[in-house]
Write a protein that holds these residues in place. Structure first.
Motif, PDB file in Angstrom:
ATOM      1  N   ALA A  75       0.856  -1.178   0.000  1.00  0.00           N
ATOM      2  CA  ALA A  75       0.000   0.000   0.000  1.00  0.00           C
ATOM      3  C   ALA A  75       0.896   1.232   0.000  1.00  0.00           C
ATOM      4  O   ALA A  75       1.989   1.231   0.575  1.00  0.00           O
ATOM      5  CB  ALA A  75      -0.893  -0.011   1.232  1.00  0.00           C
ATOM      6  N   HIS A  76       0.447   2.317  -0.636  1.00  0.00           N
ATOM      7  CA  HIS A  76       1.256   3.526  -0.702  1.00  0.00           C
ATOM      8  C   HIS A  76       1.321   4.185   0.680  1.00  0.00           C
ATOM      9  O   HIS A  76       0.553   3.848   1.588  1.00  0.00           O
ATOM     10  CB  HIS A  76       0.729   4.488  -1.761  1.00  0.00           C
ATOM     11  CG  HIS A  76      -0.705   4.900  -1.588  1.00  0.00           C
ATOM     12  ND1 HIS A  76      -1.151   5.714  -0.560  1.00  0.00           N
ATOM     13  CD2 HIS A  76      -1.811   4.603  -2.330  1.00  0.00           C
ATOM     14  CE1 HIS A  76      -2.444   5.918  -0.668  1.00  0.00           C
ATOM     15  NE2 HIS A  76      -2.873   5.247  -1.717  1.00  0.00           N
ATOM     16  N   PRO A  77       2.258   5.102   0.896  1.00  0.00           N
ATOM     17  CA  PRO A  77       2.472   5.648   2.243  1.00  0.00           C
ATOM     18  C   PRO A  77       1.246   6.330   2.845  1.00  0.00           C
ATOM     19  O   PRO A  77       1.063   6.307   4.067  1.00  0.00           O
ATOM     20  CB  PRO A  77       3.635   6.621   2.066  1.00  0.00           C
ATOM     21  CG  PRO A  77       3.761   6.850   0.600  1.00  0.00           C
ATOM     22  CD  PRO A  77       3.266   5.619  -0.053  1.00  0.00           C
ATOM     23  N   TYR A  78       0.405   6.949   2.046  1.00  0.00           N
ATOM     24  CA  TYR A  78      -0.803   7.569   2.585  1.00  0.00           C
ATOM     25  C   TYR A  78      -1.751   6.498   3.141  1.00  0.00           C
ATOM     26  O   TYR A  78      -2.376   6.689   4.192  1.00  0.00           O
ATOM     27  CB  TYR A  78      -1.521   8.376   1.502  1.00  0.00           C
ATOM     28  CG  TYR A  78      -0.694   9.489   0.900  1.00  0.00           C
ATOM     29  CD1 TYR A  78      -0.725  10.772   1.444  1.00  0.00           C
ATOM     30  CD2 TYR A  78       0.119   9.255  -0.215  1.00  0.00           C
ATOM     31  CE1 TYR A  78       0.035  11.796   0.887  1.00  0.00           C
ATOM     32  CE2 TYR A  78       0.878  10.272  -0.775  1.00  0.00           C
ATOM     33  CZ  TYR A  78       0.839  11.541  -0.224  1.00  0.00           C
ATOM     34  OH  TYR A  78       1.597  12.548  -0.773  1.00  0.00           O
ATOM     35  N   ALA A  79      -1.847   5.378   2.426  1.00  0.00           N
ATOM     36  CA  ALA A  79      -2.689   4.280   2.908  1.00  0.00           C
ATOM     37  C   ALA A  79      -2.102   3.660   4.172  1.00  0.00           C
ATOM     38  O   ALA A  79      -2.839   3.222   5.065  1.00  0.00           O
ATOM     39  CB  ALA A  79      -2.838   3.213   1.815  1.00  0.00           C
ATOM     40  N   VAL A  80      -0.774   3.612   4.252  1.00  0.00           N
ATOM     41  CA  VAL A  80      -0.120   3.112   5.465  1.00  0.00           C
ATOM     42  C   VAL A  80      -0.496   3.981   6.660  1.00  0.00           C
ATOM     43  O   VAL A  80      -0.849   3.483   7.735  1.00  0.00           O
ATOM     44  CB  VAL A  80       1.409   3.083   5.268  1.00  0.00           C
ATOM     45  CG1 VAL A  80       2.128   2.875   6.590  1.00  0.00           C
ATOM     46  CG2 VAL A  80       1.801   1.990   4.278  1.00  0.00           C
ATOM     47  N   VAL A  81      -0.442   5.293   6.482  1.00  0.00           N
ATOM     48  CA  VAL A  81      -0.807   6.209   7.562  1.00  0.00           C
ATOM     49  C   VAL A  81      -2.289   6.072   7.896  1.00  0.00           C
ATOM     50  O   VAL A  81      -2.679   6.119   9.077  1.00  0.00           O
ATOM     51  CB  VAL A  81      -0.462   7.659   7.173  1.00  0.00           C
ATOM     52  CG1 VAL A  81      -1.016   8.654   8.192  1.00  0.00           C
ATOM     53  CG2 VAL A  81       1.054   7.819   7.053  1.00  0.00           C
TER      54      VAL A  81
END
Length: 440
Positions: A267-273
Motif C-alpha cells: 500500500a502507498h504511504p498515505y494508505a499506510v498512515v
C-alpha cells in the motif's frame, strides 16, 4: 499510548523458573493490576527483583493459579507474539532508542522534524522544516470543511490523509525518495489542516499558516494554536516539541503493526498512515491520554486524588496514566515531559495532581506514571481539549509509521499472513435455512 507488541524482557531468574510481572500477567491472561490483586489476596507470592526493579513470580505457582482459575494455558514466548526485524526502535532496560540513539536525549536536544528525519534516513539535518504543498493542503481543507461540525481531530486527520493522497500522482512509487517526499509533505499537511482554536493568537508563526521555506515555524509552534487559545510561551512550546519527538515511534505498537501490514501489501504511504490512524483511534491506544486528562481535571476540581482514585477502583476501572507493559519503572517519555513541564509555571498545580495520583495509587498497586499521564498534564495545564493528547500522538506517530513502511517495503511482500485457528462447526454442514423457515 498503550503499545501492544514488545520484545522479550529477558528478566527470568534461575533458568526461567521465575517470571517478571509482564510475563506472569501474560501467562495468566490478566493485567498487571489483577496480578498484584492476587498477591494482596494471598493467592500468589512475589519477590522483589534484583536491584529493586519490579517483582518476580514463581512460574509453577503461576501455572497452578492458571489451572485453578481456568485462565488461558501458558504460551511459549517464542510463539506468543509476532517478531519483525527492525532497526527503527529498541526498547530494553527501561530505555528506548531510535536507531541506537537514546530517544529521550534526541527529544531533549532536537526538534520534531529533525528527529523524524533521523528516524527515516539516519542523517541529522539541523533546522529542517517540512512544508505542506499548496494543492494537497487545499484538497485536505476542502474535505475537512465538509465534515460535520462535531467531528473530532482524528476524523479530520483521517479525511485529510485521503484527500492529500489524491493530489499525489507519485504515491504508488515506493522508492525511498518518493516515500520520503510524501512524508515530508503529509506531516505538515495534517497540522495545517486542523482548525485554529477560537481566540488563539493570530500571527505568521502561531496562526497555523504553512511555512513557506525551511526557515519557517517549526511544527510544534504551528500546531500550538490548533490545540489551545492560550498564547505560546517558550517553556510550553519546548514541552510540546519534546512530546512530539518522544512519541514518533515505540516499536511495534498496535497502530504500527497495522501500518506494517499495509506496507507489506505494498500500500502507498498515505494508505499506510490511514491504517495506523484507524487503529490509533481506539480507546486503548491513542485516545488513552484523554482518560488521564479527565481524571486530572477531576482531581483539581475535588482537591485531592484520593476520592478520584477510589472511584476508579470501586467501579473496577484502571487508574488512567499508570503502568506500562514495557517498563518496570517510570515510562522514560513521562520522565522527560515531567521535567520540561516543571519549567512551565501554569503546570505546577497539574503536576502536583499527577504526583498525588501516583502516590495515592501506589498504596494499592506499584504502578508508575506513563506517557499518557504526562500528556494529560500538558493538555490540562495549557488549556487544551480532552482530545489534544490524541492529536499530538497522531501527528507525531505518522513519522514512525513511515519509518516502518520504509523497512517493510524492503521485505518480501505479503509476508505478514498469520493462519487462523478455526473453531467453528466441522464441515460438511447442511445449507442454512431462511430465518422464516421457508425453503430456498
Amino acid at each position: 499510548m498503550k503499545d501492544q507488541v514488545a520484545p522479550d524482557e529477558g528478566r527470568k531468574e534461575a533458568a526461567g523458573q521465575r517470571l517478571s510481572t509482564r510475563e506472569a500477567a501474560e501467562r495468566l491472561g490478566v493485567k498487571p493490576e489483577t496480578l498484584y490483586a492476587y498477591v494482596s489476596r494471598g493467592q500468589l507470592s512475589s519477590r522483589r527483583a534484583p536491584g529493586g526493579r519490579g517483582s518476580t513470580f514463581d512460574a509453577a505457582e503461576i501455572d497452578a493459579l492458571a489451572r485453578r482459575t481456568n485462565r488461558r494455558p501458558p504460551v511459549s514466548p517464542a510463539t506468543a507474539e509476532p517478531a519483525f526485524r527492525t532497526g527503527v526502535t529498541l526498547i530494553e532496560n527501561d530505555h528506548y532508542y531510535f536507531r541506537g540513539v537514546d530517544a529521550t536525549e534526541l527529544a531533549r536536544r532536537y526538534a520534531y522534524e529533525e528527529v523524524a528525519e533521523w528516524l527515516w534516513t539516519g542523517e541529522l539535518r539541523p533546522g529542517i522544516r517540512f512544508t505542506a504543498p499548496a494543492e494537497a493542503l487545499a484538497a485536505a481543507r476542502r474535505a475537512v470543511e465538509a465534515l460535520p461540525a462535531h467531528s473530532g481531530s482524528t476524523d479530520r486527520l483521517r479525511v485529510a490523509v485521503v484527500a492529500a493522497a489524491t493530489t499525489d500522482p507519485l504515491r504508488f512509487d515506493l522508492s525511498q525518495e518518493s516515500v520520503l517526499a510524501a512524508a515530508r509533505s503529509l506531516v505538515p499537511t495534517l497540522v495545517d489542516v486542523l482548525p485554529v482554536v477560537p481566540g488563539a493568537p493570530q500571527g505568521s508563526e502561531t496562526a497555523g499558516e504553512p511555512a513557506t521555506d525551511a526557515g519557517g515555524a517549526g511544527l510544534a509552534r504551528r500546531i500550538w494554536p490548533k490545540l489551545t487559545a492560550r498564547p505560546a510561551d517558550e517553556p510550553a512550546i519546548a514541552a510540546l516539541d519534546a512530546a512530539l519527538a518522544l512519541l514518533i515511534d515505540h516499536d511495534l505498537a498496535a497502530s504500527t503493526l497495522a501500518a506494517r501490514v499495509a506496507a507489506s501489501a505494498h500500500a502507498h504511504p498515505y494508505a499506510v498512515v490511514s491504517a495506523g490512524l484507524g487503529v490509533l483511534e481506539g480507546p486503548l491506544h491513542g485516545a488513552a491520554s484523554g482518560l488521564a486528562h479527565r481524571m486530572l481535571a477531576e482531581v483539581l476540581e475535588r482537591g485531592s486524588a484520593a476520592p478520584v482514585v477510589a472511584d476508579h477502583l470501586r467501579t473496577g476501572r484502571q487508574v488512567p496514566g499508570l503502568g506500562h507493559r514495557l517498563y518496570a519503572a517510570e515510562d522514560p517519555r513521562a520522565r522527560v515531559l515531567f521535567a520540561l513541564l516543571a519549567r512551565v509555571p501554569q503546570a505546577a498545580a497539574v503536576l502536583a495532581a499527577a504526583r498525588d495520583v501516583v502516590t495515592t495509587t501506589a498504596g494499592h498497586t506499584p504502578l508508575h506514571a506513563n506517557v499518557d499521564l504526562a500528556l494529560a498534564v500538558l493538555s490540562v495545564s495549557c488549556g487544551m481539549s480532552v482530545e489534544a493528547g490524541e492529536t499530538i500522538f497522531a501527528v507525531s506517530r505518522t513519522a514512525g509509521w513511515i519509518a516502518h513502511a520504509l523497512e517493510e517495503y524492503g521485505e518480501r511482500p505479503l509476508r505478514i499472513r498469520p493462519s487462523g485457528q478455526y473453531n467453528g462447526p466441522r464441515p460438511p454442514q447442511p445449507l442454512p435455512a431462511a430465518a422464516d423457515g421457508t425453503p430456498r
